[in-house]
Motif scaffolding. Structure first.
Motif, PDB file in Angstrom:
ATOM      1  N   UNK A  87      19.731  39.332  37.877  1.00 15.18           N
ATOM      2  CA  UNK A  87      18.526  39.206  38.680  1.00 15.18           C
ATOM      3  C   UNK A  87      18.811  39.530  40.147  1.00 15.18           C
ATOM      4  N   UNK A  88      17.756  39.958  40.819  1.00 17.42           N
ATOM      5  CA  UNK A  88      17.888  40.341  42.226  1.00 17.42           C
ATOM      6  C   UNK A  88      18.483  39.207  43.052  1.00 17.42           C
ATOM      7  N   UNK A  89      18.176  37.972  42.666  1.00 23.00           N
ATOM      8  CA  UNK A  89      18.681  36.832  43.433  1.00 23.00           C
ATOM      9  C   UNK A  89      20.202  36.777  43.456  1.00 23.00           C
ATOM     10  N   UNK A  90      20.846  37.349  42.412  1.00 27.75           N
ATOM     11  CA  UNK A  90      22.311  37.386  42.417  1.00 27.75           C
ATOM     12  C   UNK A  90      22.838  38.298  43.519  1.00 27.75           C
ATOM     13  N   UNK A  91      22.041  39.270  43.952  1.00 22.28           N
ATOM     14  CA  UNK A  91      22.484  40.197  44.986  1.00 22.28           C
ATOM     15  C   UNK A  91      22.428  39.575  46.385  1.00 22.28           C
ATOM     16  N   UNK A  92      21.715  38.443  46.500  1.00 27.14           N
ATOM     17  CA  UNK A  92      21.443  37.884  47.828  1.00 27.14           C
ATOM     18  C   UNK A  92      22.043  36.503  48.036  1.00 27.14           C
ATOM     19  N   UNK A  93      23.128  36.195  47.333  1.00 25.38           N
ATOM     20  CA  UNK A  93      23.677  34.850  47.402  1.00 25.38           C
ATOM     21  C   UNK A  93      24.095  34.476  48.819  1.00 25.38           C
ATOM     22  N   UNK A  94      24.709  35.410  49.531  1.00 23.27           N
ATOM     23  CA  UNK A  94      25.168  35.111  50.900  1.00 23.27           C
ATOM     24  C   UNK A  94      24.013  34.658  51.780  1.00 23.27           C
ATOM     25  N   UNK A 157      26.701  34.340  31.785  1.00 18.81           N
ATOM     26  CA  UNK A 157      25.671  35.338  32.064  1.00 18.81           C
ATOM     27  C   UNK A 157      26.197  36.370  33.046  1.00 18.81           C
ATOM     28  N   UNK A 158      25.524  37.510  33.106  1.00 17.65           N
ATOM     29  CA  UNK A 158      25.896  38.529  34.094  1.00 17.65           C
ATOM     30  C   UNK A 158      25.712  37.957  35.489  1.00 17.65           C
ATOM     31  N   UNK A 159      26.698  38.141  36.348  1.00 15.46           N
ATOM     32  CA  UNK A 159      26.642  37.600  37.696  1.00 15.46           C
ATOM     33  C   UNK A 159      27.311  38.556  38.671  1.00 15.46           C
ATOM     34  N   UNK A 160      26.886  38.486  39.910  1.00  9.27           N
ATOM     35  CA  UNK A 160      27.512  39.271  40.970  1.00  9.27           C
ATOM     36  C   UNK A 160      28.637  38.441  41.576  1.00  9.27           C
ATOM     37  N   UNK A 161      29.845  38.991  41.623  1.00 12.35           N
ATOM     38  CA  UNK A 161      30.962  38.248  42.182  1.00 12.35           C
ATOM     39  C   UNK A 161      30.941  38.317  43.705  1.00 12.35           C
TER      40      UNK A 161
END
Length: 297
Positions: A87-94, A157-161
């Motif tokens: 999800x797009x929210x994974x791209x904006x964790x910072x 689940x798929x996640x952005x590291x």
């Protein structure tokens, strides 16, 4: 309690304390982590993503309803596409970790998830390293970072590291559990445990999939490590294929091997109690959404 003791014994548990309204259980015989992980891998290692079933097959129905101790109703969900969706929210964790705790919940439109923040705010040790059983959005990961976690391994689940978050699949995690030893200070999950083994993501049906997952996670926790467990509490029930509701029978089995030290709700920043009266007043298939804080024994 007498009737419940029979089902506890059938599933391999012994009563350690007749606490109320939920009994305190332990495993009998003691767990062998290698054997338990092997059993989990046997079920999941070669799994194919299958179309979720709308109804329980006759040959497993009694297992899923705990030999009629659990009610059952049906509400169909097909979430196969969400398995590998980032999800797009994974791209904006910072950016998200700088938000106010309640603003984070706008990603999921679920105010009850604030109870996880309250629990972590009270109990999560600063600098702790832990695991999050991932959901669709990185809400729990963000909450842990906001409350002082040093690093998180997000599994399932798929996640952005990021610098703070690593990611791994459940199968990879199980295959490499020896590598981790008992390395983690905490584990957290909200809204995921009650879905495991119901097939809504195309995974194999497993009547005790949630219990197997708790055992798998417990095997990599330090003694005294904390688990932050968000789940629906009420009268034992299964809403297939969406979720389980945890009552007098299933909840003690799920948290066997842990000490239950606190409970949080969305209504208060301070710990609360779950009372027998509250549970009795709930209609069948209704529930309370709570975050339990457990200590690994």
């Amino acid at each position: 309690m007498g009737q419940n003791l029979q089902v506890f014994k059938k599933f391999g548990y012994t009563l350690t304390s007749p606490t109320y309204p939920f009994a305190t259980l332990d495993y009998s015989p003691p767990l062998n982590c290698s054997a338990e992980v092997s059993d989990w891998l046997y079920i999941h290692k070669n799994q194919r993503v299958r179309r979720p079933k709308a109804f329980l097959p006759d040959d497993v129905t009694m297992e899923f309803v705990l030999n009629k101790y659990s009610g059952v109703s049906y509400k169909y969900t097909d979430d196969r596409k969400k398995l590998n969706l980032t999800y797009k929210s994974w791209q904006n964790i910072a950016d998200i970790v700088t938000w106010h705790a309640r603003d984070v919940l706008r990603l999921v439109e679920d105010s009850s998830a604030i109870s996880m923040h309250y629990a972590m705010n009270h109990y999560l040790p600063h600098g702790a390293r832990g695991i999050v059983l991932a959901d669709e959005h990185p809400i729990v990961e963000v909450q842990a970072i906001q409350n002082g976690a040093a690093h998180i391994l997000s599994i399932g689940r798929a996640a952005r590291e990021t610098d703070d978050i690593s990611s791994i699949s459940l199968v990879e995690f199980a295959q490499n559990h020896h590598r981790y030893g008992r390395a983690f200070d905490f584990i957290a999950t909200n809204g995921a445990m009650e879905t495991i083994g119901l097939g809504r993501f195309g995974e194999p049906l497993d009547s005790i999939g949630d219990i197997r997952m708790m055992i798998l996670l417990g095997c990599v926790m330090k003694k005294g490590a904390l688990m932050f467990l968000g789940l629906p509490v009420g009268k034992d029930a299964l809403i297939f294929n969406q979720k389980r509701i945890y009552g007098h029978v299933r909840l003690p089995m799920l948290i066997a091997g842990f000490e239950w030290i606190a409970t949080f709700s969305e209504e208060s920043e301070m710990p609360i109690d779950i009372t027998a009266r509250q549970l009795k007043r709930l209609y069948k298939f209704n529930h309370l959404r709570r975050t339990l804080v457990l200590r690994k024994l």
